[in-house]
Design a protein around this motif. Structure first.
Motif, mmCIF file in Angstrom:
data_model
loop_
_atom_site.group_PDB
_atom_site.id
_atom_site.type_symbol
_atom_site.label_atom_id
_atom_site.label_comp_id
_atom_site.label_asym_id
_atom_site.label_seq_id
_atom_site.Cartn_x
_atom_site.Cartn_y
_atom_site.Cartn_z
ATOM 1 N N UNK A 35 -9.068 -6.651 -14.814
ATOM 2 C CA UNK A 35 -9.687 -7.801 -15.474
ATOM 3 C C UNK A 35 -9.928 -8.921 -14.464
ATOM 4 N N UNK A 36 -9.004 -9.089 -13.517
ATOM 5 C CA UNK A 36 -9.202 -10.104 -12.479
ATOM 6 C C UNK A 36 -10.432 -9.824 -11.640
ATOM 7 N N UNK A 37 -10.652 -8.558 -11.306
ATOM 8 C CA UNK A 37 -11.835 -8.176 -10.537
ATOM 9 C C UNK A 37 -13.111 -8.441 -11.342
ATOM 10 N N UNK A 38 -13.090 -8.056 -12.625
ATOM 11 C CA UNK A 38 -14.269 -8.270 -13.457
ATOM 12 C C UNK A 38 -14.574 -9.755 -13.607
ATOM 13 N N UNK A 39 -13.530 -10.566 -13.749
ATOM 14 C CA UNK A 39 -13.738 -12.002 -13.887
ATOM 15 C C UNK A 39 -14.336 -12.583 -12.606
ATOM 16 N N UNK A 40 -13.808 -12.156 -11.452
ATOM 17 C CA UNK A 40 -14.347 -12.642 -10.183
ATOM 18 C C UNK A 40 -15.769 -12.149 -9.964
ATOM 19 N N UNK A 41 -16.071 -10.918 -10.464
ATOM 20 C CA UNK A 41 -17.393 -10.348 -10.260
ATOM 21 C C UNK A 41 -18.498 -11.042 -11.018
ATOM 22 N N UNK A 42 -18.147 -11.862 -12.012
ATOM 23 C CA UNK A 42 -19.176 -12.567 -12.781
ATOM 24 C C UNK A 42 -19.878 -13.635 -11.951
ATOM 25 N N UNK A 43 -19.227 -14.112 -10.911
ATOM 26 C CA UNK A 43 -19.804 -15.179 -10.087
ATOM 27 C C UNK A 43 -20.339 -14.660 -8.760
ATOM 28 N N UNK A 44 -20.346 -13.338 -8.591
ATOM 29 C CA UNK A 44 -20.766 -12.740 -7.324
ATOM 30 C C UNK A 44 -21.935 -11.797 -7.587
ATOM 31 N N UNK A 45 -22.932 -11.837 -6.718
ATOM 32 C CA UNK A 45 -24.068 -10.932 -6.829
ATOM 33 C C UNK A 45 -23.684 -9.555 -6.299
ATOM 34 N N UNK A 46 -24.298 -8.521 -6.868
ATOM 35 C CA UNK A 46 -24.042 -7.158 -6.399
ATOM 36 C C UNK A 46 -24.424 -6.986 -4.939
ATOM 37 N N UNK A 47 -25.354 -7.812 -4.461
ATOM 38 C CA UNK A 47 -25.785 -7.703 -3.066
ATOM 39 C C UNK A 47 -24.662 -8.013 -2.086
ATOM 40 N N UNK A 48 -23.621 -8.742 -2.553
ATOM 41 C CA UNK A 48 -22.511 -9.085 -1.673
ATOM 42 C C UNK A 48 -21.642 -7.875 -1.356
ATOM 43 N N UNK A 49 -21.631 -6.857 -2.227
ATOM 44 C CA UNK A 49 -20.706 -5.739 -2.047
ATOM 45 C C UNK A 49 -21.412 -4.405 -1.838
ATOM 46 N N UNK A 50 -22.736 -4.407 -1.695
ATOM 47 C CA UNK A 50 -23.442 -3.130 -1.606
ATOM 48 C C UNK A 50 -23.450 -2.591 -0.179
ATOM 49 N N UNK A 51 -23.579 -1.284 -0.069
ATOM 50 C CA UNK A 51 -23.642 -0.588 1.219
ATOM 51 C C UNK A 51 -25.114 -0.479 1.614
ATOM 52 N N UNK A 78 -28.341 -8.570 -9.595
ATOM 53 C CA UNK A 78 -27.469 -8.462 -10.765
ATOM 54 C C UNK A 78 -26.058 -8.900 -10.395
ATOM 55 N N UNK A 79 -25.326 -9.360 -11.387
ATOM 56 C CA UNK A 79 -23.936 -9.759 -11.149
ATOM 57 C C UNK A 79 -23.100 -8.531 -10.822
ATOM 58 N N UNK A 80 -22.101 -8.709 -9.959
ATOM 59 C CA UNK A 80 -21.247 -7.598 -9.572
ATOM 60 C C UNK A 80 -20.472 -7.066 -10.777
ATOM 61 N N UNK A 81 -20.095 -7.941 -11.707
ATOM 62 C CA UNK A 81 -19.392 -7.479 -12.910
ATOM 63 C C UNK A 81 -20.282 -6.548 -13.735
ATOM 64 N N UNK A 82 -21.584 -6.837 -13.784
ATOM 65 C CA UNK A 82 -22.518 -5.964 -14.497
ATOM 66 C C UNK A 82 -22.562 -4.595 -13.828
ATOM 67 N N UNK A 83 -22.552 -4.570 -12.505
ATOM 68 C CA UNK A 83 -22.560 -3.304 -11.767
ATOM 69 C C UNK A 83 -21.299 -2.500 -12.062
ATOM 70 N N UNK A 84 -20.148 -3.159 -12.103
ATOM 71 C CA UNK A 84 -18.896 -2.457 -12.377
ATOM 72 C C UNK A 84 -18.883 -1.883 -13.783
ATOM 73 N N UNK A 85 -19.346 -2.656 -14.751
ATOM 74 C CA UNK A 85 -19.374 -2.176 -16.130
ATOM 75 C C UNK A 85 -20.320 -0.989 -16.286
ATOM 76 N N UNK A 86 -21.474 -1.056 -15.617
ATOM 77 C CA UNK A 86 -22.439 0.033 -15.730
ATOM 78 C C UNK A 86 -21.902 1.305 -15.080
ATOM 79 N N UNK A 87 -21.202 1.158 -13.955
ATOM 80 C CA UNK A 87 -20.627 2.312 -13.296
ATOM 81 C C UNK A 87 -19.560 2.966 -14.174
ATOM 82 N N UNK A 88 -18.749 2.130 -14.829
ATOM 83 C CA UNK A 88 -17.692 2.654 -15.683
ATOM 84 C C UNK A 88 -18.275 3.302 -16.944
#
Length: 378
Positions: free
Chosen positions: A224-240, A313-323
């Motif tokens: 939940x902490x990761x998902x909460x932090x991911x709401x303020x971060x773009x997916x571009x910050x963590x992509x390969x 897209x928000x990183x939290x959105x990416x995590x939810x879609x992957x799950x």
């Protein structure tokens, strides 16, 4: 969950049995046979199977309540310590989470009520003390177990259902991450209590439960902490963005060479137009090499229907879609649908660790050591 076998489907959810549960049945059967012969072994195994049928019904209660809010439950896994219903996501609204959490114990209340009122089972001190005694009556023992399941699951600490109710109530006054942290701490305190009780009484099963409760509470808080932090971060910050791809015509031999040549554990399969066709994972590659050989086309082995997102897209959105898709990776595409990057759970975890340590900002500001390497197709 690894080391589990699918035994069927109910209401859209796979019912799976972990191999450790089968070992539990074997151990109970052998122990009962040694003490009371074949009849005792059959009765002991039947009793455990009946208990876990009640556990499956409990988990289906969660699944059906979650479906009411548009949340699917891909699978339910039976473990020696109970069942785990894997929801695509947890309800965001506290009231919805309370309904989903209480739906499971409500099923056990109904089962116990039917056994007590309709079938004449008894709930008294004798039935509680004789749970392991076949002479106490099969239905009475099953009814007693359901009462215990209700009481145990309503303990207000993660990962029990009562802990989710506690988190939902706290979320009405705090943000979700803070509410989860408080509920998780309650679960960890409970785990220490179980562990101390188990060690002082010599009950190994209580110690096992304590370890499970502690790790599950910590894992829920972390997620939940990761998902909460991911709401303020773009997916571009963590992509390969530096990676090699494989073409649809590539074989497992080409993939094996790329696996040795690079540090990648997964390879996007991209067609001539730059569209993502699938993902070949390291595990699938190795298994297929042993099973079908080096000349097998990667398109026969890759994971298909890999979800994609845009990089803004928000990183939290990416995590939810992957799950939700239970995918090993997530493709990042441009406005024309061409693959420009991808994201894995491991990369998200690494990014979050760097962010927590304060290293992400320094990485953004660091100069590039070499030229940008665009994706190459094998």
């Amino acid at each position: 969950m690894p080391w589990s076998l699918t035994i069927g489907r109910l209401f859209g959810s796979e019912i799976r049995i972990h191999l450790t549960f089968l070992l539990l049945l074997l151990w109970i059967g052998v122990s009962a046979y040694q003490s009371g012969g074949q009849a005792a072994a059959i009765e002991g195994i039947a009793f455990i199977v009946a208990i876990f049928a009640c556990v499956v019904a409990h988990e289906l209660g969660h699944a059906l309540a979650a479906r009411r809010y548009g949340i699917a439950t891909p699978d339910i896994t039976l473990l020696p310590i109970g069942g785990v219903a894997r929801l695509e996501r947890m309800p965001e609204r506290p009231r919805e989470e309370i309904v989903v959490a209480l739906a499971g114990p409500a099923v056990n209340v109904v089962i116990a009520a039917v056994l007590f009122l309709a079938l004449g089972a008894r709930f008294d001190a004798a039935s509680i003390e004789a749970l392991d005694n076949p002479a106490a009556g099969f239905l009475a023992r099953i009814a007693t177990v359901n009462v215990f399941l209700v009481l145990f699951n309503l303990i207000p600490a993660f990962p029990m259902d009562g802990g989710r109710v506690l988190r939902a109530l706290l979320a009405m006054h705090y943000d979700r991450a803070t509410a989860t942290r408080y509920a998780a701490r309650a679960g960890q305190v409970l785990a220490f209590g179980f562990g101390f009780w188990g060690l002082t009484t010599g009950n190994v099963f209580l110690v096992f439960i304590a370890v499970f409760v502690y790790l599950a509470a910590a894992g829920e808080s972390y997620q939940v902490g990761i998902e909460d932090a991911g709401r303020t971060v773009s997916a571009s910050e963590a992509m390969i963005t530096r990676f090699e791809t494989l073409g649809p015509q590539a074989t497992l031999a080409n993939a094996a060479e790329a696996l040795i040549r690079t540090t990648q554990h997964e390879f996007p399969v991209v067609d001539g137009a730059g569209q993502l066709r699938g993902i070949l994972t390291q595990k699938s590659l190795i298994q297929a090499l042993a099973r079908t050989g080096r000349d097998t086309p990667v398109v026969e082995v890759m994971v298909r229907d890999v979800p994609t997102i845009r990089e803004n897209a928000a990183l939290s959105f990416a995590m939810n879609k992957m799950r939700e898709h239970d995918a090993p990776a997530l493709g990042v595409v441009d406005r024309d649908g061409r693959l420009v990057a991808y994201i894995t759970p491991e990369n998200i975890a690494e990014y979050m660790m760097l962010a927590k340590a304060g290293g992400v900002g320094r990485l953004r500001q660091a100069p590039q050591v070499g030229p940008f390497d665009p994706p190459r197709r094998g």
